[in-house]
Design an enzyme around this catalytic site. Structure first.
Site, PDB file in Angstrom:
ATOM      1  CB  CYS A  26      -0.873   0.028   1.245  1.00 46.33           C
ATOM      2  SG  CYS A  26      -1.812  -1.472   1.477  1.00 46.33           S
ATOM      3  NE  ARG A  29       4.487   1.517  -1.662  1.00 45.21           N
ATOM      4  CZ  ARG A  29       5.278   1.524  -0.591  1.00 45.21           C
ATOM      5  NH1 ARG A  29       6.460   2.048  -0.671  1.00 45.21           N
ATOM      6  NH2 ARG A  29       4.883   1.010   0.535  1.00 45.21           N
ATOM      7  CD1 TRP A  79      -0.999  -5.217  -4.321  1.00 42.55           C
ATOM      8  CD2 TRP A  79      -0.477  -6.432  -2.527  1.00 42.55           C
ATOM      9  NE1 TRP A  79      -0.597  -6.445  -4.757  1.00 42.55           N
ATOM     10  CE2 TRP A  79      -0.267  -7.211  -3.690  1.00 42.55           C
ATOM     11  CE3 TRP A  79      -0.217  -6.992  -1.287  1.00 42.55           C
ATOM     12  CZ2 TRP A  79       0.186  -8.517  -3.643  1.00 42.55           C
ATOM     13  CZ3 TRP A  79       0.229  -8.303  -1.229  1.00 42.55           C
ATOM     14  CH2 TRP A  79       0.424  -9.044  -2.400  1.00 42.55           C
ATOM     15  CG  ASN A 118       0.829   1.955   3.738  1.00 37.20           C
ATOM     16  OD1 ASN A 118      -0.298   2.025   3.275  1.00 37.20           O
ATOM     17  ND2 ASN A 118       1.896   2.446   3.131  1.00 37.20           N
ATOM     18  N   GLY A 119       0.329  -1.500   6.478  1.00 38.46           N
ATOM     19  CA  GLY A 119       0.783  -2.444   7.494  1.00 38.46           C
ATOM     20  C   GLY A 119      -0.302  -3.446   7.839  1.00 38.46           C
ATOM     21  CD  GLU A 150      14.328 -20.078  -5.734  1.00 43.26           C
ATOM     22  OE1 GLU A 150      13.834 -20.914  -6.515  1.00 43.26           O
ATOM     23  OE2 GLU A 150      14.075 -18.853  -5.817  1.00 43.26           O
ATOM     24  CE  LYS A 190      15.306 -16.148  -8.000  1.00 42.02           C
ATOM     25  NZ  LYS A 190      14.160 -16.907  -7.646  1.00 42.02           N
ATOM     26  CD  GLU A 225      14.566 -16.301 -12.036  1.00 40.77           C
ATOM     27  OE1 GLU A 225      13.538 -16.276 -12.709  1.00 40.77           O
ATOM     28  OE2 GLU A 225      14.559 -16.433 -10.795  1.00 40.77           O
ATOM     29  CG  HIS A 276      24.636 -41.985 -10.891  1.00 34.08           C
ATOM     30  ND1 HIS A 276      24.953 -43.331 -10.887  1.00 34.08           N
ATOM     31  CD2 HIS A 276      24.503 -41.633  -9.591  1.00 34.08           C
ATOM     32  CE1 HIS A 276      24.988 -43.766  -9.637  1.00 34.08           C
ATOM     33  NE2 HIS A 276      24.724 -42.755  -8.826  1.00 34.08           N
ATOM     34  CE  LYS A 320       7.110 -11.110  -9.514  1.00 34.74           C
ATOM     35  NZ  LYS A 320       8.231 -11.856  -8.910  1.00 34.74           N
TER      36      LYS A 320
HETATM   37  C1  AGP Z   1      11.310 -17.381 -10.246  1.00 35.09           C
HETATM   38  O1  AGP Z   1      12.157 -16.386  -9.867  1.00 35.09           O
HETATM   39  C2  AGP Z   1      10.287 -17.059 -11.214  1.00 35.09           C
HETATM   40  N1  AGP Z   1       9.909 -15.772 -11.386  1.00 35.09           N
HETATM   41  C3  AGP Z   1       9.287 -18.148 -11.536  1.00 35.09           C
HETATM   42  O2  AGP Z   1       9.912 -19.377 -11.503  1.00 35.09           O
HETATM   43  C4  AGP Z   1       8.019 -18.197 -10.653  1.00 35.09           C
HETATM   44  O3  AGP Z   1       8.354 -18.641  -9.376  1.00 35.09           O
HETATM   45  C5  AGP Z   1       7.002 -19.122 -11.331  1.00 35.09           C
HETATM   46  O4  AGP Z   1       6.684 -18.627 -12.602  1.00 35.09           O
HETATM   47  C6  AGP Z   1       5.743 -19.288 -10.513  1.00 35.09           C
HETATM   48  O5  AGP Z   1       5.048 -18.092 -10.401  1.00 35.09           O
HETATM   49  P1  AGP Z   1       3.905 -17.921  -9.346  1.00 35.09           P
HETATM   50  O6  AGP Z   1       4.506 -18.081  -7.994  1.00 35.09           O
HETATM   51  O7  AGP Z   1       3.366 -16.545  -9.582  1.00 35.09           O
HETATM   52  O8  AGP Z   1       2.873 -18.975  -9.607  1.00 35.09           O
END
Ligand code: AGP
Length: 611
Positions: A2, A27, A76, A102-103, A484, A488, A491, A507, A606
């Site tokens: 927010c 935001r 939000w 906010n909060g 993960e 990270k 990507e 293997h 995103k």
């Molecule tokens: C990871 O950094 C990504 N942006 C991607 O793997 C993401 O986690 C995935 O697309 C799932 O998205 P969601 O959590 O919005 O479902």
């Protein structure tokens, strides 16, 4: 998250508020609203679901609202769906107190009951309406003015807040209070401003005061006054903002990703506190004890990083609850005719709540008659609306494509599920239950400590900016951490990277190791530490450069690895929450060293709303 803007001065307030809110759009928000006052006239409130543009249209760009004092808000959703009704400002029924917030107020339910007993009625699902009415209650009960009413409210509420408040008896003044949620006061020529974030007021003034935790303020056309919780006036030093507008949006960080990495202690704490009250976990009502006892299989279904959360949770849940857990990629699950147990629980994890494959997997599960629970960050998203039950993570909006704080908040939601399931099913006693919750409480601070040591990781990452391949390895929970870390890194740096269960390397994959290949081993699980270390030694024998990620105290790894990273100790079930942070930073710094677009990596979106 927010956003708040307030203005008091000689100009028409509404257009200034609208411009300020627009500066906070980055935001993320789902609704917006304004409260403007013209002298002694009653406050006028206008709200709109959706974009600020709708609010502009409703108010003729602010021109239809007369008045030189006002507050504005972008919401939000956290408590209650995104709607005009739930959006801010909120007001007491007689308009005596009007506020934006906010909060998160953790004890809003208990306060609401108290206020209902005192004759207050509630019309929205928000925690903010509760604070507004609590301020009104104290204001009228003690009749000692705004500072007293605000201070009494601050003592009574638990949680985080930045509040901007208009009192009917105080025209031409905006009152503020804050704890753990940012808020600044700006001062200009015959005008004062209030904002949750610098960009909102940067085009009007660069002279600001920071309101400290548990402090209050009052602004009018002549400047600002500040007060402590005892109501005593305090002095503050003015600061001049030197950032440009773009840097200001990122809170002074170079990229949103880094800002969000630093927001993790808050995201973790908020998510934790949303479900832990008085030392007990309160899951959503749909997950009652009878249902929890009946579950014989858990399916965690998700994509990308959310899937990696599932991988980590699999180990935690199976170990604590004794219930078998299967983790599935949503894109596979939706087309795979696996037999789902009738007493199973499908847990869909998603930041956006709109990921097409995860949504399809949810629908498929429901069609097959299995109970579904969504762990989702975005209130009112498709997955949140369609699941039988929702556990909202409180990471706030995430802007960088590479998820960090939402991932961390999802882990917390999963740990809480695991601990509560274990307790209800009689797998752990009260002491262990309290011990796990107390341990979770330590995580925000420990994440903060890891962030203090990031320069070392920057130096390390820059050495590998030109790498061709990076391998992340681990066993058990460390394998989930490696997955993960690898995602990270790849990507945002575009360097090929793989995560491997350490025992699998020999293997096939070990043939890729050559002189200088970076192998990052995660070593947070004491029972598997030696095993992974010996797999790392095998890589070293083929020329690998070894980095080891382990907990404080395991300094002996320096005999084996070329670079060691230590994170604070925690219960090993929760190690992912700490170990992931240096890996996020390594990925980030490699991307920066390569001069790439960290927040918007090529080919990625995103929210993946297509198959
Ligand atoms: C990871 O950094 C990504 N942006 C991607 O793997 C993401 O986690 C995935 O697309 C799932 O998205 P969601 O959590 O919005 O479902």
């Amino acid at each position: 998250m927010c956003g708040i803007v307030g203005y008091v001065g000689k100009e028409k307030a509404a257009p200034i508020l609208l411009e300020g809110l627009a500066k906070l759009e980055y935001r993320g928000y789902d609704s917006a609203g304004l409260a403007v006052r013209d002298g002694n006239e009653p406050v006028r409130i206008v709200k709109a679901k959706g974009r600020i543009e709708v609010l502009r249209q409703k108010t003729d760009n602010g021109q239809s609202l007369n008045g030189t004092t006002g507050i504005g808000h972008t919401r939000w959703a956290t408590h209650g769906e995104p709607s005009e009704l739930n959006s801010h400002p909120h007001a007491s029924d007689d308009g005596n107190v009007v506020a934006v917030h906010n909060g998160i107020i953790e004890n809003y339910q208990e306060l609401k009951e108290k206020l209902v007993r005192n004759g207050y009625a509630f019309h929205t699902q928000t925690d903010t309406e509760v604070v507004v009415k609590l301020i009104d209650y104290y204001y009228k009960k003690y009749q000692m003015g705004p500072i007293d009413a605000l201070a009494k409210t601050m003592v009574r509420v638990r949680g985080s807040y930045a509040l901007a408040v208009l009192f009917k008896d105080y025209p031409g003044e905006i009152w503020a209070a804050r704890k753990d949620s940012p808020m600044i006061i700006g001062v200009g020529r015959e005008a004062s401003y209030i904002a949750s974030d610098v960009p909102a007021i940067l085009s009007y003034t660069r002279d600001v005061y920071y309101i400290g935790n548990l402090e209050m303020a009052c602004i009018d056309g002549n400047g600002a006054r500040f007060f402590n919780l005892d109501g005593d006036q305090i002095e503050k030093e003015k600061t001049t903002i030197k950032w440009d507008a773009e840097a200001a949006e990122k809170g002074g960080f170079q990229h949103f990703m880094m800002k969000e990495i630093h927001e993790q202690p808050r995201a973790v704490a908020d998510t934790l506190h949303s479900a832990v009250r008085d030392g007990a976990i309160q899951l959503v009502p749909e997950l009652d004890d009878e249902l929890i006892r009946s579950i014989d299989q858990i399916y965690i279904v998700a994509c990308g990083s959310a899937y990696h959360v599932g991988m980590a949770l699999q180990y935690v849940m199976e170990d604590l609850t004794g219930v078998p857990v299967r983790v599935e990629l949503a894109s596979e699950f939706r087309y795979r005719p696996i037999r789902l147990s009738k007493n199973g629980l499908v847990v869909i994890i998603s930041q956006s709540g709109e990921t097409a494959d995860s949504l399809a997997a949810l629908r498929e599960s429901k069609e097959r008659g299995v109970k579904t629970l969504a762990i989702v960050n975005t209130v009112g998203s498709s997955i949140a609306r369609e699941a039988d039950a929702v556990f909202y993570t409180l990471a706030g909006p995430e802007i960088a494509v590479a998820t960090t704080k939402a991932y961390s908040a999802q882990l917390i939601a999963g740990y809480l599920l695991a601990i509560q399931f274990a307790k209800v099913r009689g797998e752990i006693d009260d002491t262990a239950y309290t011990g796990y919750i107390n341990e979770l409480e330590t995580l925000p601070d420990k994440i903060g400590r890891i962030l203090e040591d990031k320069e070392r990781l920057q130096w390390f990452a820059s050495k590998f900016a030109a790498a061709h391949d990076i391998f992340f390895i681990g066993r058990g929970i460390d394998y989930a951490i490696a997955m993960e870390g690898s995602l990270k890194c790849k990507e945002i740096s575009y360097i090929h990277s793989e995560a491997y269960a350490a025992g699998e390397l020999k293997h096939g994959t070990i043939s890729l190791i050559e002189d200088g290949t970076l192998v990052i081993g995660s070593l947070t699980q004491s029972g598997l530490h030696e095993k992974t270390l010996s797999n790392m030694v095998e890589c070293k024998a083929r020329g690998a450069y070894l980095a080891g990620l382990t907990t404080n105290g395991h300094y002996e790894i320096e005999d084996t690895v070329d670079f060691a990273v230590y994170v604070p100790r925690t219960d090993e079930h929760f190690a992912t929450s700490l170990a992931v942070v240096p890996l996020q930073l390594i990925g980030y710094y490699i991307s920066v060293a390569r001069g790439l677009d960290v927040d918007k990596p090529r080919n990625l979106a995103k929210s993946v709303t297509v198959e």
